[in-house]
Design a protein around this motif. Structure first.
Motif, PDB file in Angstrom:
ATOM      1  N   ALA A   1      12.056  -6.401  39.313  1.00  0.00           N
ATOM      2  CA  ALA A   1      13.429  -6.254  38.815  1.00  0.00           C
ATOM      3  C   ALA A   1      14.264  -7.436  39.285  1.00  0.00           C
ATOM      4  O   ALA A   1      14.090  -7.929  40.407  1.00  0.00           O
TER       5      ALA A   1
ATOM      6  N   ASP B   1      14.053  -0.570  30.787  1.00  0.00           N
ATOM      7  CA  ASP B   1      12.845  -1.211  31.313  1.00  0.00           C
ATOM      8  C   ASP B   1      12.173  -0.381  32.400  1.00  0.00           C
ATOM      9  O   ASP B   1      11.027  -0.668  32.778  1.00  0.00           O
ATOM     10  N   ALA B   2      12.875   0.620  32.940  1.00  0.00           N
ATOM     11  CA  ALA B   2      12.389   1.340  34.118  1.00  0.00           C
ATOM     12  C   ALA B   2      10.996   1.956  33.943  1.00  0.00           C
ATOM     13  O   ALA B   2      10.145   1.809  34.823  1.00  0.00           O
TER      14      ALA B   2
ATOM     15  N   ALA C   1      16.497   0.318  37.411  1.00  0.00           N
ATOM     16  CA  ALA C   1      15.431  -0.677  37.283  1.00  0.00           C
ATOM     17  C   ALA C   1      14.963  -1.137  38.652  1.00  0.00           C
ATOM     18  O   ALA C   1      13.764  -1.245  38.910  1.00  0.00           O
TER      19      ALA C   1
END
Length: 797
Positions: free
Chosen positions: A633, A621-622, A641
């Motif tokens: 996050a 997802d970063a 993240a």
């Protein structure tokens, strides 16, 4: 097209991004420029045949910025070095300011000495051309490109003070010491503001470094039939690597021999391990859970998965939309207004006076212009936003929300779309037993299945065992346990031959499977179906799934009520994704999205003009967290993240998103109030200075007064009434069954009545109900509920 990325030091406002983008757009060969203030990075797409990376770097240097390599881990150390340098500037300027203040106090007490003007002149020159020298370079480069910003405003005021002091040696009406002192004070304040801005942005953003730390430094490769331990950078494509159970997979490759379950959650986000056999791909950074694997290396260096994710994070950081701070919007019009008023001051007492009286008062005109430029530098301007953020940040922290950037405060309240990752965000991120469908006796099914799975370390097996424990199921020690990787297990439980595994495994063991419609129904709900047999008789099915968080549906519902569109994004299959989305009330689903494509999906939404927040927890997802207008996050997420996000939910509760939204709106409102207060002093002081009657000391008094007003408004109360004050109060009711006496009534009325926004409280002992009248946002209701809990009262509603 070539790509040039750089970490840029010295950026302090959105005018900096505009300056950089305009400078590059004028270079032949530059096709596209993206400059990010929040991350101090620039990404340039260019034609290598027309312009070189060295020319692109030199452009930044010519503008007065420092340039660092964004790929180097030392970039952060260099940023820390810049911060220490700015701190030294502040110490030196602070010392000169203390000296100037001492002389001013002595002068006010009638202790004026002949050498005071010369000492103040020396302090002014030392401050402006010593620690303040770099500001002049920034102001010069801005003026050269016809950009007016706070650097230009500072230098107008500082040089006005210096000019006024020099004229004081010639014209007796000009207060020499006061003018020189103003140059010192406003230069020092500007350095303080620059230091504060840099300190806020200089944080240990170790996202990329954490990514690469997932890979072990060494690996075991097979050469000439022997295992040899070598450093990771010595591995080549087609080398054979041995990875044992429990070890981290060091490279991207293909399984040549072996069978194992591999935990890829850190990189894919999915909680259920993937079964790997010969011919399957594996990703560097994932964890080998069970069997030994022999892997042929297919990608190394920049081509590896983790390196590509790192690259996507860096590019997303540079491509993130630049947020123009409200204060910069105001400065855009304020600076020309100050310059106009300074020119007006000269014009009034020269041409204006000549037209009306036939005479000229040049000294007074010069004094008026200088006074305008001195008064025009608003000390509180730079504090308006930081103080509102500090106030909002403290409130957010008490709620379990960590706001890591100023942009988060400004944008959070304007979000149009909230994109939520599935695994670990909407769901808890680990498999749980969620359903049992027994064909006869459910308890017998669970006793046999959990007993057989006791020796297994597979996550699905652990889910069955833990689920049975939660239901109080007694388990027996199995015998003759044997696992078939990726399929299931066989064992003896109290003399019965037991099979636990997927349906294909049961069929391979000559088991007749009935009730397939039941299993298919469970699969439709996104569950992994496990069959259980005893002595070839099918006992039933167990459903394993990643459980949805308790407050996920509530959070989605509240976001929708606020008019915020919710979208779920996941790398999981579409059937499972839609099943989860339906349970929490999300209509739009982006399924089977690869990690490197998540940021692209966010950009697509932004290109439609929408403000996008992204909520995630995994390394995959970063890049999307970095790309979003607000990256959020969860506290249970990976370090990568968290470091890529603007906001961190310290407590793993999605309903905190609503809290953060309201705090963001409130903080932005407070920023506008502070700016109004800051400029109100200048709105009066600057026109008054045109008269030529405003002494430079009054500029310093105005600075103190405006800062005090902003401080008081931020932390001591509301000086500017909210617009809601003109709107009729709203009401809500709560049933409080724990109200038993008049003392309870008086305590509740007193405590809740003190909450900011509450207008009145009515407590009924007979009906055990309270009615609260309030103004403001939904946070007031949350504060009332929290206060009731603090007082030991239960409530409904």
């Amino acid at each position: 097209m070539g790509k040039y990325r750089a970490k840029v030091g010295g950026m302090s406002c959105s005018f900096c991004t505009q300056t950089i983008e305009k400078a590059y757009s004028r270079l032949d060969g530059v096709e596209e420029v993206s400059a990010s203030l929040s991350h101090e990075e620039v990404l340039v797409k260019y034609g290598p045949d027309k312009v070189t990376p060295q020319e692109l770097k030199q452009t930044l240097l010519d503008l007065g910025y420092t340039v660092r390599d964004p790929d180097k881990v030392l970039s952060f150390e260099e940023q820390e070095k810049e911060l220490r340098g700015e701190e030294n500037h502040l110490y030196i300027a602070g010392a000169f300011t203390a000296f100037a203040a001492a002389l001013m106090v002595a002068m006010w007490f009638g202790l004026m000495q002949p050498w005071f003007p010369y000492a103040m002149l020396g302090a002014a020159l030392a401050t402006m051309f010593g620690p303040g020298r770099y500001i002049k370079k920034m102001a010069y480069n801005s003026l050269k490109r016809k950009i007016l910003n706070q650097h230009v405003l500072l230098e107008f005021g500082a040089f006005a003070g210096l000019t006024g002091g020099f004229l004081g040696f010639i014209i007796s009406d000009f207060p020499v010491v006061d003018f020189f002192a103003v140059s010192i004070f406003i230069t020092t304040y500007h350095i303080l503001f620059g230091y504060s801005s840099l300190a806020v942005r200089t944080r240990a953003s170790q996202a990329v470094k954490n990514l690469m730390d997932l890979q072990p430094e060494k690996a075991y490769i097979i050469r000439d039939g022997e295992e040899v331990e070598v450093p990771l950078d010595e591995i080549s494509v087609d080398d054979m690597v041995r990875v044992r159970p429990g070890e981290s997979i060091p490279i991207d490759g293909l399984v040549e021999e072996g069978y194992s379950s591999v935990d890829e959650s850190l990189v894919t986000g999915e909680s259920i391990p993937a079964e790997k056999k010969a011919g399957d791909e594996v990703i560097g950074g994932s964890i080998n859970k069970s069997g030994s694997l022999k892997i042929r290396v297919t990608k190394i260096g920049e081509e590896s998965f983790l390196s590509q994710i790192a690259r996507h994070i860096k590019e997303a950081r540079a491509l993130k939309p630049s947020i123009i701070q409200l204060v910069d919007k105001v400065i855009k019009y304020y600076v020309p207004w100050v310059i106009f008023m300074a020119a007006l001051g000269v014009g009034v007492w020269t041409l204006g006076l000549w037209l009306f009286a036939g005479t000229l008062d040049v000294p007074r005109g010069i004094f008026a212009a200088l006074a305008v430029l001195v008064m025009g530098y608003p000390c509180a301007l730079g504090m308006a936003t930081p103080l509102a953020m500090i106030r909002g940040g403290g409130e957010a922290a008490r709620k379990g929300i960590f706001m890591r950037s100023g942009e988060a405060f400004q944008v959070f309240g304007d979000i149009d779309v909230m994109v939520l990752d599935k695994t670990g965000t909407i769901t808890i991120g680990e498999p749980r037993m969620v359903e049992v469908q027994a064909l006869s006796d459910e308890r017998e099914l669970l006793e046999i299945a959990s007993s057989a799975e006791i020796p297994s370390e597979h996550p699905l097996a652990r889910a069955i065992v833990e689920g049975a424990k939660d239901r109080g199921i007694a388990m027996a020690e199995p015998k003759n346990f044997e696992a078939t990787h990726g399929k299931g297990i066989t064992a003896k439980v109290e003399g019965k031959g037991v099979l636990v595994g997927n349906l294909r495994f049961l069929e391979d063991q000559d088991t007749e499977i009935g009730g397939l419609e039941i299993a298919e129904g469970m699969e439709e709900k996104g569950e992994t179906v496990i069959g259980v047999t005893a002595d070839k008789e099918l006992l039933g099915f167990i459903g394993i799934a990643d459980v949805i968080k308790d407050d996920a549906a509530e959070a989605v519902n509240k976001l929708n009520e606020l008019g915020i569109e919710t979208i779920m994004i996941t790398g999981d299959n579409e059937k499972t994704a839609k099943a989860v989305a339906a349970k929490v009330g999300i209509d739009e689903v982006l399924a089977e999205v690869l990690p490197d494509k998540k940021a692209e999906k966010i950009r697509d939404l932004q290109n439609k003009g929408q403000k996008v927040a992204m909520v995630g927890d995994g390394i995959n997802d970063a890049p999307a967290l970095m790309q979003a207008d607000v990256g959020i996050a969860t506290g249970a997420g990976t370090d990568t993240a968290i470091e890529s996000a603007d906001v961190v939910l310290v407590r793993d509760k999605l309903t905190l998103l609503i809290e953060g939204y309201h705090i963001g709106r409130s903080s932005y409102s407070k920023t506008k109030q502070n700016l109004t207060l800051a400029f109100s002093f200048n709105g009066v002081g600057v026109p008054a200075s045109v008269t030529g009657l405003v002494h430079p000391v009054w500029a310093m008094i105005a600075m103190v007064a405006s800062v005090s007003a902003v401080l008081l408004n931020s932390f001591g109360g509301r000086l500017i009434p909210k617009s809601e004050e003109t709107i009729a109060p709203r009401e809500f009711k709560l049933k409080v069954p724990t109200i038993h006496c008049e003392n309870c009534v008086s305590t509740i009325e007193s405590e809740i009545g003190e909450i900011d926004g509450v207008k009145s409280v009515e407590v009924s002992l007979s009906s055990k109900e309270i009615k609260v009248s309030y103004r403001g946002d939904e946070l007031v209701k949350e504060r009332v509920r929290e206060k009731l809990l603090e007082l030991g009262h239960a409530f409904n509603g």
